[in-house]
Design an enzyme around this catalytic site. Structure first.
Site, PDB file in Angstrom:
ATOM      1  N   CYS A 116      43.769  38.489  36.343  1.00 36.38           N
ATOM      2  CA  CYS A 116      42.721  37.863  36.352  1.00 36.38           C
ATOM      3  C   CYS A 116      42.685  36.355  36.562  1.00 36.38           C
ATOM      4  O   CYS A 116      44.066  35.687  35.974  1.00 36.38           O
ATOM      5  CB  CYS A 116      42.196  39.083  35.547  1.00 36.38           C
ATOM      6  SG  CYS A 116      41.566  39.956  35.842  1.00 36.38           S
ATOM      7  N   ASP A 301      40.495  42.449  25.998  1.00 34.46           N
ATOM      8  CA  ASP A 301      40.047  42.932  27.234  1.00 34.46           C
ATOM      9  C   ASP A 301      38.847  43.950  26.747  1.00 34.46           C
ATOM     10  O   ASP A 301      38.222  43.990  27.954  1.00 34.46           O
ATOM     11  CB  ASP A 301      41.229  44.417  27.545  1.00 34.46           C
ATOM     12  CG  ASP A 301      42.257  43.731  27.967  1.00 34.46           C
ATOM     13  OD1 ASP A 301      42.125  41.966  28.800  1.00 34.46           O
ATOM     14  OD2 ASP A 301      43.499  44.515  28.098  1.00 34.46           O
ATOM     15  N   ARG A 393      40.344  47.384  41.030  1.00 34.50           N
ATOM     16  CA  ARG A 393      41.940  46.900  40.445  1.00 34.50           C
ATOM     17  C   ARG A 393      41.727  47.376  38.977  1.00 34.50           C
ATOM     18  O   ARG A 393      43.222  48.050  38.978  1.00 34.50           O
ATOM     19  CB  ARG A 393      41.768  45.373  40.101  1.00 34.50           C
ATOM     20  CG  ARG A 393      42.141  44.563  41.431  1.00 34.50           C
ATOM     21  CD  ARG A 393      42.670  43.436  41.244  1.00 34.50           C
ATOM     22  NE  ARG A 393      43.242  43.386  39.651  1.00 34.50           N
ATOM     23  CZ  ARG A 393      43.044  42.422  39.064  1.00 34.50           C
ATOM     24  NH1 ARG A 393      42.616  41.621  39.157  1.00 34.50           N
ATOM     25  NH2 ARG A 393      44.209  42.246  38.132  1.00 34.50           N
TER      26      ARG A 393
HETATM   27  N1  EPU Z   1      51.715  33.874  26.961  1.00 34.60           N
HETATM   28  C1  EPU Z   1      52.750  32.714  27.308  1.00 34.60           C
HETATM   29  N2  EPU Z   1      53.932  32.967  28.125  1.00 34.60           N
HETATM   30  C2  EPU Z   1      54.223  33.863  28.221  1.00 34.60           C
HETATM   31  C3  EPU Z   1      53.855  35.122  27.728  1.00 34.60           C
HETATM   32  C4  EPU Z   1      52.821  35.017  27.392  1.00 34.60           C
HETATM   33  O1  EPU Z   1      51.949  31.988  26.745  1.00 34.60           O
HETATM   34  O2  EPU Z   1      55.645  34.214  28.536  1.00 34.60           O
HETATM   35  C5  EPU Z   1      50.634  33.522  26.920  1.00 34.60           C
HETATM   36  C6  EPU Z   1      49.367  34.136  27.683  1.00 34.60           C
HETATM   37  O3  EPU Z   1      49.029  32.919  28.774  1.00 34.60           O
HETATM   38  C7  EPU Z   1      47.969  34.776  26.852  1.00 34.60           C
HETATM   39  C8  EPU Z   1      48.719  35.643  25.736  1.00 34.60           C
HETATM   40  O4  EPU Z   1      50.355  34.719  25.486  1.00 34.60           O
HETATM   41  O5  EPU Z   1      47.535  33.532  26.378  1.00 34.60           O
HETATM   42  C9  EPU Z   1      48.909  36.586  25.592  1.00 34.60           C
HETATM   43  O6  EPU Z   1      49.258  37.370  26.772  1.00 34.60           O
HETATM   44  P1  EPU Z   1      50.713  38.559  27.150  1.00 34.60           P
HETATM   45  O7  EPU Z   1      51.609  38.427  27.182  1.00 34.60           O
HETATM   46  O8  EPU Z   1      50.112  39.098  26.062  1.00 34.60           O
HETATM   47  O9  EPU Z   1      49.372  39.194  27.876  1.00 34.60           O
HETATM   48  P2  EPU Z   1      49.889  40.254  29.273  1.00 34.60           P
HETATM   49  O10 EPU Z   1      51.146  40.596  29.526  1.00 34.60           O
HETATM   50  O11 EPU Z   1      50.093  38.276  30.763  1.00 34.60           O
HETATM   51  C10 EPU Z   1      48.195  42.177  28.886  1.00 34.60           C
HETATM   52  C11 EPU Z   1      47.232  43.191  30.049  1.00 34.60           C
HETATM   53  C12 EPU Z   1      46.599  42.713  30.405  1.00 34.60           C
HETATM   54  C13 EPU Z   1      45.531  41.957  28.700  1.00 34.60           C
HETATM   55  C14 EPU Z   1      46.993  41.799  27.598  1.00 34.60           C
HETATM   56  C15 EPU Z   1      46.712  41.405  26.064  1.00 34.60           C
HETATM   57  C16 EPU Z   1      48.926  44.271  31.589  1.00 34.60           C
HETATM   58  C17 EPU Z   1      49.448  44.073  33.054  1.00 34.60           C
HETATM   59  N3  EPU Z   1      47.756  43.322  31.405  1.00 34.60           N
HETATM   60  O12 EPU Z   1      48.752  41.105  29.706  1.00 34.60           O
HETATM   61  O13 EPU Z   1      45.512  42.975  30.183  1.00 34.60           O
HETATM   62  O14 EPU Z   1      44.590  41.472  28.182  1.00 34.60           O
HETATM   63  O15 EPU Z   1      48.426  42.121  28.186  1.00 34.60           O
HETATM   64  O16 EPU Z   1      46.343  42.670  25.706  1.00 34.60           O
HETATM   65  O17 EPU Z   1      49.494  44.971  30.868  1.00 34.60           O
HETATM   66  C18 EPU Z   1      43.747  43.812  31.252  1.00 34.60           C
HETATM   67  O18 EPU Z   1      43.347  44.681  32.147  1.00 34.60           O
HETATM   68  O19 EPU Z   1      42.021  42.867  32.263  1.00 34.60           O
HETATM   69  C19 EPU Z   1      44.414  42.718  31.004  1.00 34.60           C
HETATM   70  C20 EPU Z   1      44.037  41.416  32.088  1.00 34.60           C
END
Ligand code: EPU
Length: 412
Positions: A116, A301, A393
């Site tokens: 997204c 979320d 999705r």
């Molecule tokens: N971030 C960084 N650098 C990194 C990783 C993350 O700057 O290397 C930042 C991101 O840009 C963001 C914050 O840290 O601002 C949090 O990101 P996180 O890594 O926790 O999120 P994600 O792993 O990309 C998962 C879920 C998301 C959910 C987030 C937060 C999955 C596949 N996705 O994403 O789910 O919003 O954690 O809880 O597990 C959804 O289901 O709609 C969705 C977007």
């Protein structure tokens, strides 16, 4: 582009069973690539993101069998460590493959995944963690990380869900113990670690900010995906906005405390028991200030679905998004329905209105799309939500479940 159509204004009534969690299933499917023997993941939701994960496993060389919600992965013939760009870009969850592949082959590509459009979404914490474990960047291909891995201490700058999951899976390929500090504490991480433990891995501390992982690839194992707390939150918010009473069978209330508490503050009755959650809508009043935060805080979320619910709450609500820098695209659609929302950067100020009206809208991300549907259920008249593929999705049988609750929803 397919559309979801909703004729709103009818309260919801009845029960639905909550499906398996997308965000738990995706890292578990990726983890299967690190197993040495066949493994079984039960309760995977039927979603296009899950299809994409299965496609990636097949490309890598795994033998994958699907039987209803159960996915059996035989990883023994996996021979590829790189995923083509077209597959990487299908979803965010493709990034989870780099950790298990690094653990297995000592080599992986950390290309920017799809997903997204919520902001920049870099993978720098993942890359820094791989480097700390001893994988160096290839001189000509900065996305390729390789090397013999050695257990180490990693402190994440932010409790990133994806980085925690990826690094704990990569650490399985290291000699010695790895400690991840400031780890994310989401239930999906606990679910992933339970799966890996079933495969014989020695992991402790998941669910807290400090996770310890002993090196060693998993053998074979079977585990079940936890119920999707975001699907449950979405339907709970739908009941609040449309009115009525909804039973969410299988939902685990302890995974959703922040959202359920906020719904209660707004005037909904929430019955929590071991087998699920029942939400009964009340006269809605503004819950004050809601700020998103990593677990156990108010989940990002649920921000969009919850905003849909407060559109009709009497008074002023302020919603602050702190996790992603650009996650309020749904506001345009809400305004088209007659909602009063002011936005300054990542803060939305909502003044509740008595009446929302059906409108032509477009979903630009998964939760935002679901939020438009929630607002449409509480609006008079018909709403069209273009971009149904975003909703597909992450929500299994979304229209079917809403119809089972007495809503009038169809696709075109
Ligand atoms: N971030 C960084 N650098 C990194 C990783 C993350 O700057 O290397 C930042 C991101 O840009 C963001 C914050 O840290 O601002 C949090 O990101 P996180 O890594 O926790 O999120 P994600 O792993 O990309 C998962 C879920 C998301 C959910 C987030 C937060 C999955 C596949 N996705 O994403 O789910 O919003 O954690 O809880 O597990 C959804 O289901 O709609 C969705 C977007």
């Amino acid at each position: 582009m397919q559309s979801l159509l909703i004729r709103g204004g009818k309260p919801l009534a009845g029960a639905i069973t909550i499906s398996g969690s997308k965000n738990a299933a995706l890292p578990m499917l990726a983890a299967a690539a690190a197993f040495r023997e066949p493994c079984l993941i039960r309760g995977c939701p039927a979603l296009t993101d899950v299809d994409a994960a299965v496609e990636i496993l097949g490309y890598l060389g795994a033998n994958v069998k699907r039987c209803g919600c159960d996915i059996e992965v035989d990883p023994r013939k996996i021979h590829r460590w790189e995923i083509p760009r077209a597959l990487m870009e299908k979803m965010r969850g493709s990034v989870f493959f780099s950790g298990p592949l690094l653990a297995r082959f000592g080599k992986c590509s950390l290309a920017l995944p799809g997903g997204c459009p919520l902001g920049e979404r870099p993978v720098n914490y993942h890359a820094a963690g791989f480097a700390a474990l001893g994988a160096t960047e290839h001189p000509d291909r900065p996305d390729v990380h390789q090397g013999a891995l050695q257990g180490t201490e990693i402190t994440l700058p932010y409790p990133s869900v994806g980085a925690t999951e990826n690094l704990l899976m990569a650490a399985l390929g290291a000699s010695g113990v790895t400690v991840i500090r400031n780890a994310a504490r989401e239930p999906e991480i606990v679910c992933l670690c339970a799966f890996l433990r079933r495969g014989g891995c020695k992991i402790t501390g998941d669910g807290t900010g400090i996770i310890r992982i002993a090196g060693g690839l998993p053998g074979s194992g079977t585990a079940a995906v936890i119920p999707d707390r975001m699907e449950a939150a979405t339907f709970a918010c739908a009941a609040a906005c449309a009115g009525g009473r909804v039973r969410l069978t299988g939902a685990i209330h302890t995974h959703l405390t922040a959202v359920l508490d906020a719904l209660e503050t707004m005037g909904c009755a929430v019955d929590r028991d071991a087998a699920g959650i029942t939400v009964t809508a009340g006269e809605l009043t503004a819950p004050g200030i809601i700020t998103t935060a990593p677990y156990p805080g108010f989940p990002t979320d649920a921000q969009a679905p919850f905003m849909a619910a407060v559109l009709r709450a009497k008074g002023e609500t302020e919603i602050r998004e702190t996790v992603f820098e650009s996650r309020m695209h749904h506001i345009d659609g809400f305004r088209a329905m007659g909602a009063r929302v002011e936005q300054t950067e990542n803060t939305a100020r909502i003044t509740g209105v008595n009446r929302l009206c059906g409108a032509e809208t477009t979903a630009s991300d998964l939760r935002g799309g679901a939020a438009l549907a929630i607002a449409a259920l509480g609006a008079r008249g018909q709403t069209r939500i273009r971009g149904l593929e975003h909703i597909r999705r992450g929500y299994e049988n979304f229209a079917g479940k809403l119809n089972a609750l007495g809503a009038e929803v169809w696709t075109e």
